[in-house]
Design an enzyme around this catalytic site. Structure first.
Site, PDB file in Angstrom:
ATOM      1  N   HIS A 189       0.994  -1.061  -0.084  1.00  0.00           N
ATOM      2  CA  HIS A 189       0.078  -0.237  -0.309  1.00  0.00           C
ATOM      3  C   HIS A 189       0.831   1.251  -0.058  1.00  0.00           C
ATOM      4  CE1 HIS A 189       0.470   0.589   4.412  1.00  0.00           C
ATOM      5  NE2 HIS A 189       0.690  -0.574   4.547  1.00  0.00           N
ATOM      6  N   ALA A 190       0.384   2.476   0.373  1.00  0.00           N
ATOM      7  CA  ALA A 190       1.170   3.705  -0.013  1.00  0.00           C
ATOM      8  C   ALA A 190       2.394   3.626   0.921  1.00  0.00           C
ATOM      9  CB  ALA A 190       0.130   4.749   0.274  1.00  0.00           C
TER      10      ALA A 190
END
Length: 90
Positions: free
Chosen positions: A16-17
């Site tokens: 994810h980010a």
């Protein structure tokens, strides 16, 4: 010469980010092109946060890491260490 290794995503939330940014920042230290390939064949350059997010890889999925360039061995080792550490999230 190109070096490769397959790792398993071990952090709870997968790619994810936050892990994508950590990987992007890590790559700024190496003179090497690093590509990641998920088990569906999607490829992402490690120096592109957006491309890394497109891998859509969850915990337990396999990622092949491929490095090429003057610091390919060092870059591959650093990426593997980051994956094995769960991106320091767990």
């Amino acid at each position: 010469m190109t070096v490769k290794q397959t790792v398993e995503i071990s952090n709870k939330l997968g790619m994810h980010a936050r892990p994508a940014m950590k990987l992007f920042e890590l790559m700024q230290n190496y003179d090497a092109e690093v590509l990641l390939r998920n088990d569906e064949g999607t490829v992402a350059e490690a120096n592109s946060v957006i491309a890394l997010l497109m891998l859509d890889s969850a915990k337990g999925r396999q990622i092949e890491i491929e490095a090429n360039g003057p610091q390919e061995v060092e870059a591959l080792a650093a990426v593997i260490a980051l994956f094995n550490a769960g991106f320091d999230e767990d």
